[in-house]
Design an enzyme around this catalytic site. Structure first.
Site, PDB file in Angstrom:
ATOM      1  N   TYR A 168     187.220  74.885 -43.251  1.00 30.28           N
ATOM      2  CA  TYR A 168     187.946  75.748 -42.318  1.00 30.28           C
ATOM      3  C   TYR A 168     189.285  75.120 -41.940  1.00 30.28           C
ATOM      4  CZ  TYR A 168     183.433  77.931 -42.108  1.00 30.28           C
ATOM      5  OH  TYR A 168     182.258  78.547 -42.477  1.00 30.28           O
ATOM      6  N   ASP A 178     179.444  59.788 -39.967  1.00 28.80           N
ATOM      7  CA  ASP A 178     180.713  59.986 -39.267  1.00 28.80           C
ATOM      8  C   ASP A 178     181.824  60.287 -40.278  1.00 28.80           C
ATOM      9  OD1 ASP A 178     183.204  59.440 -37.740  1.00 28.80           O
ATOM     10  OD2 ASP A 178     181.761  58.849 -36.208  1.00 28.80           O
ATOM     11  N   GLY A 182     179.020  71.891 -33.633  1.00 26.22           N
ATOM     12  CA  GLY A 182     180.248  72.516 -33.147  1.00 26.22           C
ATOM     13  C   GLY A 182     180.060  74.018 -33.002  1.00 26.22           C
ATOM     14  N   TYR A 231     197.742  67.910 -34.985  1.00 27.97           N
ATOM     15  CA  TYR A 231     196.525  68.592 -35.445  1.00 27.97           C
ATOM     16  C   TYR A 231     196.860  69.492 -36.637  1.00 27.97           C
ATOM     17  CZ  TYR A 231     192.873  72.208 -35.393  1.00 27.97           C
ATOM     18  OH  TYR A 231     191.897  73.110 -35.755  1.00 27.97           O
ATOM     19  N   ASP A 288     195.455  78.523 -37.923  1.00 24.38           N
ATOM     20  CA  ASP A 288     196.771  79.160 -37.750  1.00 24.38           C
ATOM     21  C   ASP A 288     197.847  78.132 -37.401  1.00 24.38           C
ATOM     22  OD1 ASP A 288     194.964  79.075 -35.450  1.00 24.38           O
ATOM     23  OD2 ASP A 288     196.670  79.775 -34.283  1.00 24.38           O
TER      24      ASP A 288
HETATM   25  N1  LIG Z   1     188.421  75.908 -32.215  1.00 21.61           N
HETATM   26  C1  LIG Z   1     189.432  76.675 -32.633  1.00 21.61           C
HETATM   27  O1  LIG Z   1     190.059  77.397 -31.851  1.00 21.61           O
HETATM   28  C2  LIG Z   1     189.822  76.673 -34.093  1.00 21.61           C
HETATM   29  C3  LIG Z   1     190.923  77.442 -34.500  1.00 21.61           C
HETATM   30  C4  LIG Z   1     191.265  77.454 -35.849  1.00 21.61           C
HETATM   31  C5  LIG Z   1     190.548  76.715 -36.751  1.00 21.61           C
HETATM   32  N2  LIG Z   1     189.501  75.950 -36.341  1.00 21.61           N
HETATM   33  C6  LIG Z   1     188.775  75.164 -37.336  1.00 21.61           C
HETATM   34  O2  LIG Z   1     187.458  75.675 -37.435  1.00 21.61           O
HETATM   35  C7  LIG Z   1     186.548  74.596 -37.734  1.00 21.61           C
HETATM   36  C8  LIG Z   1     185.416  74.601 -36.741  1.00 21.61           C
HETATM   37  O3  LIG Z   1     185.963  74.466 -35.441  1.00 21.61           O
HETATM   38  P1  LIG Z   1     185.041  74.475 -34.129  1.00 21.61           P
HETATM   39  O4  LIG Z   1     185.790  75.187 -33.083  1.00 21.61           O
HETATM   40  O5  LIG Z   1     183.668  74.887 -34.487  1.00 21.61           O
HETATM   41  O6  LIG Z   1     185.056  72.919 -33.787  1.00 21.61           O
HETATM   42  P2  LIG Z   1     184.211  72.132 -32.668  1.00 21.61           P
HETATM   43  O7  LIG Z   1     183.418  73.077 -31.834  1.00 21.61           O
HETATM   44  O8  LIG Z   1     185.162  71.189 -32.002  1.00 21.61           O
HETATM   45  O9  LIG Z   1     183.173  71.303 -33.545  1.00 21.61           O
HETATM   46  C9  LIG Z   1     183.604  70.269 -34.380  1.00 21.61           C
HETATM   47  C10 LIG Z   1     182.391  69.575 -34.939  1.00 21.61           C
HETATM   48  O10 LIG Z   1     182.874  68.458 -35.691  1.00 21.61           O
HETATM   49  C11 LIG Z   1     182.101  67.328 -35.344  1.00 21.61           C
HETATM   50  N3  LIG Z   1     182.902  66.118 -35.470  1.00 21.61           N
HETATM   51  C12 LIG Z   1     184.058  65.818 -34.840  1.00 21.61           C
HETATM   52  N4  LIG Z   1     184.455  64.582 -35.185  1.00 21.61           N
HETATM   53  C13 LIG Z   1     183.515  64.093 -36.034  1.00 21.61           C
HETATM   54  C14 LIG Z   1     183.358  62.871 -36.726  1.00 21.61           C
HETATM   55  N5  LIG Z   1     184.255  61.884 -36.605  1.00 21.61           N
HETATM   56  N6  LIG Z   1     182.273  62.714 -37.511  1.00 21.61           N
HETATM   57  C15 LIG Z   1     181.348  63.708 -37.631  1.00 21.61           C
HETATM   58  N7  LIG Z   1     181.438  64.880 -37.015  1.00 21.61           N
HETATM   59  C16 LIG Z   1     182.520  65.074 -36.210  1.00 21.61           C
HETATM   60  C17 LIG Z   1     181.687  67.537 -33.896  1.00 21.61           C
HETATM   61  O11 LIG Z   1     180.576  66.736 -33.638  1.00 21.61           O
HETATM   62  P3  LIG Z   1     180.022  66.504 -32.153  1.00 21.61           P
HETATM   63  O12 LIG Z   1     179.279  67.780 -31.827  1.00 21.61           O
HETATM   64  O13 LIG Z   1     179.135  65.326 -32.289  1.00 21.61           O
HETATM   65  O14 LIG Z   1     181.214  66.273 -31.285  1.00 21.61           O
HETATM   66  C18 LIG Z   1     181.400  69.035 -33.907  1.00 21.61           C
HETATM   67  O15 LIG Z   1     180.079  69.259 -34.348  1.00 21.61           O
HETATM   68  C19 LIG Z   1     187.388  73.325 -37.734  1.00 21.61           C
HETATM   69  O16 LIG Z   1     187.780  73.026 -39.052  1.00 21.61           O
HETATM   70  C20 LIG Z   1     188.627  73.709 -36.937  1.00 21.61           C
HETATM   71  O17 LIG Z   1     189.740  72.935 -37.302  1.00 21.61           O
HETATM   72  C21 LIG Z   1     189.097  75.931 -35.031  1.00 21.61           C
END
Ligand SMILES: NC(=O)c1ccc[n+]([C@@H]2O[C@H](COP(=O)([O-])OP(=O)(O)OC[C@H]3O[C@@H](n4cnc5c(N)ncnc54)[C@H](OP(=O)(O)O)[C@@H]3O)[C@@H](O)[C@H]2O)c1
Length: 291
Positions: A97, A34, A10, A123, A100
């Protein structure tokens, strides 16, 4: 110090792999473990026996979560609880993590860790449930609530704007949702820096870039920094004019004061990190060849 990383592919996970400096890092891809499989999670953690678990994995499709609610809660609520139980048995630190989107966005100032949560979408509810599942165990944890994450990898607003810049002359972008765009690299650097400390003050922290902006202002800043010859005109619109399945908070600003007071530093201002990300995403400007 052995560290186990979930979600390595991710946005945040990729940067954690690149920037981690805390000794051996073991990355587990989704194909090996998973989040929906609690027994696989337990087995993976027990076999690795890490001192630190970094959970950068999550279900992050905010709009799809309104209909795929079970999958969202399995990943964001149940799985972190399982990780926390296993971390507690090992005496490991769990770094997780959150978002907001745990808040309703009605406050007229940045949210602090003491403010009551009131998520407005599935979410956000699943992320609150994940925080609570971790806190219900006795494990040592760091929960970092962050916001509006962007990076050179994955899908995010910055990359979407760059793509649309090549396709459109005008872009209608929401101007009444305000937050702190935070780069995955800044999150990873800050996480590594905190985890390197000898004594870690565990708990829940807000951890976003400094400063804030509306989505429309972020779009304008992307085009300004990208120096496109013909950038699209950004037309600010209200949330009501851009309906989405999941409701988003208008005020997404989080106060980083607790983090700064505890750990002695703040993340950079969002424009700085945007520049770093754009430098990776955009072709380098042509330089005159030396004669
Ligand atoms: N993105 C934002 O704007 C945002 C804002 C606030 C907080 N956050 C938090 O920050 C953290 C990181 O976010 P990010 O943006 O880096 O997320 P991301 O780019 O969507 O990456 C999520 C990761 O989780 C993995 N994943 C999803 N479902 C899974 C499952 N069932 N089993 C195993 N792995 C799984 C994905 O694997 P694949 O690569 O195989 O899909 C990916 O590697 C999260 O906790 C998110 O809630 C994100």
């Amino acid at each position: 110090m052995k560290t186990l990383l979930f979600g390595a592919n991710g946005q945040v996970g990729t940067e954690l792999q690149r920037l981690w400096q805390g000794g051996e890092l073991v990355s587990v891809p989704r194909s090996q473990c998973d989040l929906w499989d609690p027994e696989a999670l337990r087995r993976t953690i027990r076999q690795c026996a890490p001192a630190v678990i970094l959970n950068a994995a999550a279900y992050t499709a905010v709009d799809r979560a309104e209909t795929e609610t079970e999958a969202c809660f399995a990943s964001n609520a149940i799985a972190p609880g399982v990780m926390a139980e296993e971390a507690e048995k090992l005496g490991a630190l769990l770094v997780h993590y959150s978002t907001d989107y745990v808040f309703d966005g009605e406050k007229n100032a940045p949210y602090t860790e003491a403010d009551a949560v009131n998520p407005q979408n599935q979410y956000g509810r699943s992320k609150v449930a994940g925080e609570q599942a971790i806190q219900a165990t006795g494990t040592r944890y760091l929960i970092f609530r962050t916001s509006w994450v962007f990076s050179p990898s994955g899908t995010n607003f910055v990359k979407t704007m760059l793509r649309l810049a090549g396709e459109r002359d005008r872009l209608r972008v929401v101007s009444d949702q305000v937050g702190a765009p935070t780069s995955a690299a800044a999150i990873a650097r800050a996480t590594a820096r905190v985890c390197r400390k000898d004594e870690i003050a565990t708990g829940l922290y807000h951890m976003t870039a400094e400063g804030s902006v509306a989505w429309s202002g972020l779009a304008e800043e992307i085009f300004r920094q990208a120096k496109f010859e013909r950038a699209p005109v950004v037309e600010p619109i209200g949330t009501a004019e851009y309906p989405t399945p999941a409701k988003r908070p208008k005020n997404s600003r989080l106060s980083n004061d607790k983090f700064a007071t505890t750990f002695g530093f703040r993340l950079p201002e969002w424009r700085e990190e945007l520049a770093e990300t754009l430098a990776t995403l955009l072709p380098a400007p042509a330089t005159k060849s030396a004669k």
